[in-house]
Design an enzyme around this catalytic site. Structure first.
Site, short mmCIF file in Angstrom:
data_model
loop_
_atom_site.label_atom_id
_atom_site.label_comp_id
_atom_site.label_asym_id
_atom_site.label_seq_id
_atom_site.Cartn_x
_atom_site.Cartn_y
_atom_site.Cartn_z
N HIS A 74 0.79 -1.23 0.00
CA HIS A 74 0.00 0.00 0.00
C HIS A 74 0.83 1.29 0.00
O HIS A 74 0.26 2.38 -0.04
CB HIS A 74 -0.91 0.01 1.23
CG HIS A 74 -0.13 0.08 2.50
ND1 HIS A 74 0.50 -1.03 3.03
CD2 HIS A 74 0.18 1.12 3.30
CE1 HIS A 74 1.14 -0.67 4.13
NE2 HIS A 74 0.96 0.63 4.31
N HIS A 103 1.67 6.94 -0.84
CA HIS A 103 0.76 6.10 -0.06
C HIS A 103 -0.49 5.87 -0.90
O HIS A 103 -1.17 6.82 -1.28
CB HIS A 103 0.40 6.80 1.26
CG HIS A 103 0.05 5.85 2.35
ND1 HIS A 103 -1.17 5.21 2.41
CD2 HIS A 103 0.77 5.40 3.40
CE1 HIS A 103 -1.18 4.43 3.48
NE2 HIS A 103 -0.01 4.52 4.09
#
Length: 151
Positions: free
Chosen positions: A58, A73
């Site tokens: 992620h 992110h």
């Protein structure tokens, strides 16, 4: 000398203050720009050339030869997905070029799971004044410059 930081995904650029997480919206890890990704499965690409300093399904960090590091992110709280829906294409320590695919993911799937797919792109350990030419609105393609960092 400045380092241009590209968008890791196609979508709409937004101010980092719009990110629904105080760690990013209050620039606790550094200044930057957010991108609201277009839906559908896509590759998130390296925002700069350098070494992959950290990589998770992620999120990832690429460090330039100058030492400037950029965090990408993919969504907010997406660590809770435990990698589901994300496919890594690089490993920690790999050299990458700007625009090289790092992670394949599905922003629509992230949102369907109840998470925000917005992507903070942050210059780690930088003062806000180190950034220039911030692009905080309008459509961007993967690789389009989001901001420059004095390196």
């Amino acid at each position: 000398m400045s380092l241009e930081v590209g968008s890791p995904v196609e979508g709409l650029a937004a101010a980092l203050s719009d990110v629904p997480d105080p760690v990013f919206s209050q620039a606790m890890v550094g200044p930057g720009v957010a991108v609201r990704p277009a839906g559908g499965r896509a590759d998130a690409v390296a925002p700069i050339a350098g070494v992959v300093a950290t990589v998770h399904p992620h999120a990832f960090v690429v460090a330039a030869p100058s030492g400037t590091a950029v965090l990408v992110h993919l969504g907010i709280d997406t660590v809770k997905l435990q990698g589901e829906g994300f496919e890594l294409h690089v490993s920690k320590g790999d050299q990458v070029t700007a625009g090289q695919p790092v992670v394949s993911w599905d922003p629509s799937g992230v949102e369907a799971a109840g998470y925000s797919a917005v992507c903070p792109v942050v210059a780690l350990d930088q003062a806000p004044e180190a950034l220039a030419d911030l692009r905080e609105d309008g459509p961007v393609r993967a690789g389009d410059t989001l901001f420059a960092v004095e390196a």
